[in-house]
Design an enzyme around this catalytic site. Structure first.
Site, PDB file in Angstrom:
ATOM      1  N   ASN A   9       1.030  -1.232  -0.095  1.00 62.31           N
ATOM      2  CA  ASN A   9       0.441  -0.066   0.239  1.00 62.31           C
ATOM      3  C   ASN A   9       0.766   1.057  -0.228  1.00 62.31           C
ATOM      4  O   ASN A   9       1.646   1.393   0.618  1.00 62.31           O
ATOM      5  CB  ASN A   9      -0.750  -0.029   1.425  1.00 62.31           C
ATOM      6  N   TRP A  10       0.889   2.070  -0.846  1.00 63.94           N
ATOM      7  CA  TRP A  10       1.810   2.975  -1.185  1.00 63.94           C
ATOM      8  C   TRP A  10       1.870   4.157  -0.102  1.00 63.94           C
ATOM      9  O   TRP A  10       1.673   5.328  -0.458  1.00 63.94           O
ATOM     10  CB  TRP A  10       2.727   3.240  -2.760  1.00 63.94           C
ATOM     11  N   LYS A  11       0.405   3.663  -0.371  1.00 66.03           N
ATOM     12  CA  LYS A  11      -0.598   5.761   0.626  1.00 66.03           C
ATOM     13  C   LYS A  11       0.168   6.923  -0.376  1.00 66.03           C
ATOM     14  O   LYS A  11      -0.085   6.564  -1.561  1.00 66.03           O
ATOM     15  CB  LYS A  11       0.133   5.749   1.814  1.00 66.03           C
ATOM     16  N   HIS A  92      -9.318   1.733   4.477  1.00 71.98           N
ATOM     17  CA  HIS A  92      -8.252   1.730   5.572  1.00 71.98           C
ATOM     18  C   HIS A  92      -8.608   3.089   6.659  1.00 71.98           C
ATOM     19  O   HIS A  92      -9.271   3.491   6.017  1.00 71.98           O
ATOM     20  CB  HIS A  92      -7.303   1.833   4.860  1.00 71.98           C
ATOM     21  N   GLU A  94      -6.276   4.885   7.713  1.00 70.65           N
ATOM     22  CA  GLU A  94      -6.516   6.395   7.423  1.00 70.65           C
ATOM     23  C   GLU A  94      -7.495   6.922   6.474  1.00 70.65           C
ATOM     24  O   GLU A  94      -8.019   8.208   6.697  1.00 70.65           O
ATOM     25  CB  GLU A  94      -5.032   6.067   6.643  1.00 70.65           C
ATOM     26  N   GLU A 170      -5.850  -4.141  10.532  1.00 65.06           N
ATOM     27  CA  GLU A 170      -4.562  -3.593  11.146  1.00 65.06           C
ATOM     28  C   GLU A 170      -4.535  -2.939  12.346  1.00 65.06           C
ATOM     29  O   GLU A 170      -5.605  -1.916  12.138  1.00 65.06           O
ATOM     30  CB  GLU A 170      -3.978  -2.578   9.645  1.00 65.06           C
ATOM     31  N   GLY A 176       2.618   2.666  10.833  1.00 64.82           N
ATOM     32  CA  GLY A 176       3.444   2.888  10.741  1.00 64.82           C
ATOM     33  C   GLY A 176       4.837   3.629  11.617  1.00 64.82           C
ATOM     34  O   GLY A 176       5.070   4.677  11.908  1.00 64.82           O
ATOM     35  N   SER A 215       3.150  -2.222  10.292  1.00 65.62           N
ATOM     36  CA  SER A 215       4.821  -2.443  10.966  1.00 65.62           C
ATOM     37  C   SER A 215       5.686  -3.683  10.187  1.00 65.62           C
ATOM     38  O   SER A 215       6.078  -3.940  10.929  1.00 65.62           O
ATOM     39  CB  SER A 215       5.280  -1.422  11.639  1.00 65.62           C
ATOM     40  N   GLY A 236       3.072  -0.830   4.550  1.00 66.69           N
ATOM     41  CA  GLY A 236       2.442   0.309   3.935  1.00 66.69           C
ATOM     42  C   GLY A 236       4.358   0.900   3.792  1.00 66.69           C
ATOM     43  O   GLY A 236       4.883   0.351   2.486  1.00 66.69           O
ATOM     44  N   GLY A 237       4.384   1.135   4.751  1.00 66.95           N
ATOM     45  CA  GLY A 237       6.427   1.897   4.755  1.00 66.95           C
ATOM     46  C   GLY A 237       7.257   0.962   3.620  1.00 66.95           C
ATOM     47  O   GLY A 237       7.881   1.527   3.292  1.00 66.95           O
TER      48      GLY A 237
HETATM   49  P1  PGA Z   1       2.856   0.387   8.185  1.00 63.82           P
HETATM   50  O1  PGA Z   1       1.001   1.020   6.847  1.00 63.82           O
HETATM   51  O2  PGA Z   1       2.793  -1.160   7.337  1.00 63.82           O
HETATM   52  O3  PGA Z   1       3.613   1.033   7.076  1.00 63.82           O
HETATM   53  O4  PGA Z   1       3.146   0.404   9.240  1.00 63.82           O
HETATM   54  C1  PGA Z   1       0.455  -0.536   5.863  1.00 63.82           C
HETATM   55  C2  PGA Z   1      -0.934   0.043   6.140  1.00 63.82           C
HETATM   56  O5  PGA Z   1      -1.090   1.124   6.785  1.00 63.82           O
HETATM   57  O6  PGA Z   1      -1.217  -0.625   5.501  1.00 63.82           O
END
Ligand code: PGA
Length: 257
Positions: A9-11, A92, A94, A170, A176, A215, A236-237
């Protein structure tokens, strides 16, 4: 048994310069048939990433509930399919936090995605306050109860449900932050989610994949992916470079062997 599903997930990250990373991920994924690899870039890169890839699936991070209309700035599920996406992440945390998305809206988005022929990854997860109050499983159960596809959309999928739908657990406090849920907590939550999926869907509910996200990195992926009922990861990251993402994909191979 489905293959492990590792989704990046590149956000709100990435420009055309990052297509080089995607190409490297795609080349490696072509040699790793044991794992299903996917990337959800920002909308702006879906077409380009789709054209640059042969082995990985390309998806979106959100969609509108309607197929078209007067919704300035929004993107519909049929538009995503037209751009080359094959799945959408919905709900998600966010988006739930930044845009006030409710469970009912998340369910409507999942329905829109599935009706457009796309897969859907429905995200759920508790906040730190909710976990510390001992309410994590109740919160996640309520989110699932309100967000999972149901009714005619579910009925129309039939046996294809496990290929088209995944759930991502999640914990909000793990996204993150570098803080990862313990394997014991993940195992307990995934078992609860599985029981709810079977209660909701019957036999297909025992097959659809439950991803862990929050994470995930090269160091913790193997332990998390080998936990019971963990069918993959939403990353994500660590999905932003081929090196860190492919280390997680490799951990999924080892777990699968
Ligand atoms: P993260 O994000 O791996 O950077 O914690 C995961 C996500 O929000 O899908």
């Amino acid at each position: 048994m489905q293959r492990p599903y590792i989704v990046g997930n590149w956000k709100m990250n990435g420009s055309r310069a990052m297509l080089a990373e995607a190409r490297a991920i795609d080349r490696a994924a072509a040699r790793i048939a044991a794992v299903e690899v996917a990337i959800a870039p920002p909308f702006t890169l879906i077409s380009a990433l789709g054209e640059a890839s042969t082995a990985i699936a390309v998806g979106a991070q959100d969609c509108h509930v309607a197929a078209s209309g007067a919704h300035t700035g929004d993107i519909s599920a049929p538009m995503l399919a037209d751009a080359g996406a094959s799945f959408v992440i919905v709900g998600h945390s966010e988006r739930r936090a930044d845009h006030g998305e409710s469970d009912a809206l998340v369910r409507a988005k999942a329905h829109a995605a599935l009706e457009a022929g796309l897969g859907a990854i429905v995200c759920v997860g508790e906040t730190l306050a909710e976990r510390e109050a001992g309410r994590a499983e109740d919160v996640v159960a309520a989110q699932l109860g309100g967000s999972l596809p149901n009714g005619e959309t579910f009925a129309a999928l039939g046996e294809r449900l496990p290929e088209r739908l995944a759930v991502a657990y999640e914990p909000v406090w793990a996204i993150g932050t570098g803080k990862v849920a313990t394997v014991a907590d993940v195992t307990a939550m995934h078992a609860a989610i599985r029981a709810q999926l079977i209660a909701a869907y019957g036999e297909p509910g025992s097959e659809l994949r439950i991803l862990y996200g929050g994470s995930v990195n090269a160091g913790n992926a193997a332990a998390l992916l080998s936990a019971h009922e963990v069918g993959g990861a939403l990353v994500g990251g660590a999905s932003l470079t081929a090196e860190s993402f492919l280390a997680i994909v490799s951990a999924a191979v080892r777990d699968n062997e």
